[in-house]
Design an enzyme around this catalytic site. Sequence first.
Site, PDB file in Angstrom:
ATOM      1  N   HIS A  32       0.869  -1.185   0.000  1.00  0.00           N
ATOM      2  CA  HIS A  32       0.000   0.000   0.000  1.00  0.00           C
ATOM      3  C   HIS A  32       0.904   1.232   0.000  1.00  0.00           C
ATOM      4  O   HIS A  32       1.529   1.528  -1.006  1.00  0.00           O
ATOM      5  CB  HIS A  32      -0.923  -0.111   1.212  1.00  0.00           C
ATOM      6  CG  HIS A  32      -2.060   0.844   1.261  1.00  0.00           C
ATOM      7  ND1 HIS A  32      -2.412   1.653   0.220  1.00  0.00           N
ATOM      8  CD2 HIS A  32      -2.961   1.128   2.258  1.00  0.00           C
ATOM      9  CE1 HIS A  32      -3.455   2.383   0.559  1.00  0.00           C
ATOM     10  NE2 HIS A  32      -3.805   2.088   1.799  1.00  0.00           N
TER      11      HIS A  32
ATOM     12  N   HIS B  53      -2.842  -2.509  -9.870  1.00  0.00           N
ATOM     13  CA  HIS B  53      -3.724  -1.885  -8.904  1.00  0.00           C
ATOM     14  C   HIS B  53      -4.996  -2.716  -8.805  1.00  0.00           C
ATOM     15  O   HIS B  53      -5.437  -3.274  -9.805  1.00  0.00           O
ATOM     16  CB  HIS B  53      -4.077  -0.455  -9.352  1.00  0.00           C
ATOM     17  CG  HIS B  53      -4.585   0.387  -8.240  1.00  0.00           C
ATOM     18  ND1 HIS B  53      -5.899   0.377  -7.857  1.00  0.00           N
ATOM     19  CD2 HIS B  53      -3.953   1.240  -7.410  1.00  0.00           C
ATOM     20  CE1 HIS B  53      -6.048   1.194  -6.848  1.00  0.00           C
ATOM     21  NE2 HIS B  53      -4.883   1.739  -6.537  1.00  0.00           N
TER      22      HIS B  53
ATOM     23  N   ASP C 248       2.424   5.262  -7.370  1.00  0.00           N
ATOM     24  CA  ASP C 248       3.710   5.157  -6.686  1.00  0.00           C
ATOM     25  C   ASP C 248       4.900   4.992  -7.612  1.00  0.00           C
ATOM     26  O   ASP C 248       6.043   5.047  -7.169  1.00  0.00           O
ATOM     27  CB  ASP C 248       3.686   3.965  -5.719  1.00  0.00           C
ATOM     28  CG  ASP C 248       2.820   4.271  -4.531  1.00  0.00           C
ATOM     29  OD1 ASP C 248       2.894   5.401  -4.051  1.00  0.00           O
ATOM     30  OD2 ASP C 248       2.065   3.392  -4.098  1.00  0.00           O
TER      31      ASP C 248
END
Length: 430
Positions: free
Chosen positions: A269, A308, A364
């Site tokens: 995460h 994702h 990210d």
Amino acid sequence: METKQSLTITDNRTGKQYDLPIENETIKAKDLLQIKVKPDDFGIMTYDPAYMATASCKSTITFIDGDRGILQYRGYPIEQLAEKCSYLEVAYLLMTGELPNKTQLDEWTASVTTHTFVHENVKKLMDGFHHDAHPMGMFVSTLAALSTFYPTAKRIHDPAERRLTFYRLIGKVPTIAAFAYRHSVGMPYVHPDNELSYAGNFLSMMYKIAEPKYKPNPVLERALDVLFILHADHEQNCSTSAMRSVGSSHVDPYSAAAAAAAALYGPLHGGANEAVLRMLDEIGTLDKIPAFIKEVKEGKGRLMGFGHRVYKNYDPRASIIKRLADQVFEVTGRNPKLDIALELERIALQDDYFVKRKLYPNVDFYSGLIYQAMKFPVDMFPVLFAIGRMSGWLSQWEEMLLDGDQKISRPRQVFLGHGKREVPMLSQRA
Ligand code: ACO
């Protein structure tokens, strides 16, 4: 002819049929409980580890269309919010459902800014951490400790008390984050400078040394503010679910926020951008990329920053961040790992393994490169994420509290263990 909005289920064990209403493309799992063989059966349950197809709430905060790469906060596209708003405007939007006008924004900013300082004992508490403590560990623990400084926050049904919690938590998280960093590098804490912007003040608390007044670089200040916006909410992700689930016990919001931050600490995460940089470091040079991709395809590790649960297309936040990276690198100089990241992306987006599984760069993949160029150590990455996400956590928590459908969160299980057994004495056990 009007289509009937229902689902008919035949239980082949009994031959009985059940008509379950469909609302918002959803059936109520509870409606399945009427499906029984014997009257004293519990009824049919759904088995859904990791909530792959289960909605745990109704929400009006964030909309994601993962297939089309769409993200909206309260109906506004993330691209427009990132272009036209400050983080505090977006935090207000998440909290209230509307963008603030000038007066509302001034009041909101003043209220948040009034709460940027922390009690001296919070500093003492942070001093107690080991010199090389991970800043996210310090951050999580300090959030939890705040509940002891603000005991009235447990009055969660009082709207004024809840508002105060928004001011305090959104105001204080940059301070706690910066203090965690300063502690980890053995530097004195820098008090908040309430004349600076939200992001500018954070940079001041991070990097100010002996200068009488820290002057943030406007490009970096804006880039950080945009990163906070991009991280502000993302509907029912792991940490937000933790916030709602823990908050559903009616614990105070500081304790619930600590649980949410703990969830964010994990490498799948909020820890993913840290993992991306470590991965780029490990790869090291462009010529090692094909061998790395081969290993990923053989199941020996993952391409961090890719994939994702919801996005099966380019994460819209990743596109914004990629553009932002260019502006930041103009100020800081190019991060040499960018070339490796760009090449990894190019290869992965053409490779059958990633294409078939709809694995695209997520938020990210590039954010870590920007943070590193701005001199944030990798340990601080999840902390930076948590600063932006606090407004989302709190908004989702309040929505949960005001939702009459919600109760204490308590999943069911499919029990596959032993039947009842007698406990033998220790001497009789094999
Ligand atoms: N690299 C290689 N293969 C991957 C990756 C990846 N990054 N992500 C998923 N896969 C593969 C899986 O091995 C699986 O393959 P299989 O069907 O052959 O078994 C398939 O894609 C589906 O993967 P799941 O793990 O079932 O997907 P899930 O939705 O559970 O996981 C997650 C999503 C955790 C984000 C995953 O894609 C991942 O681990 N990515 C890397 C970590 C990361 O970047 N996390 C940040 C997420 S964004 C955020 O939290 C802000």
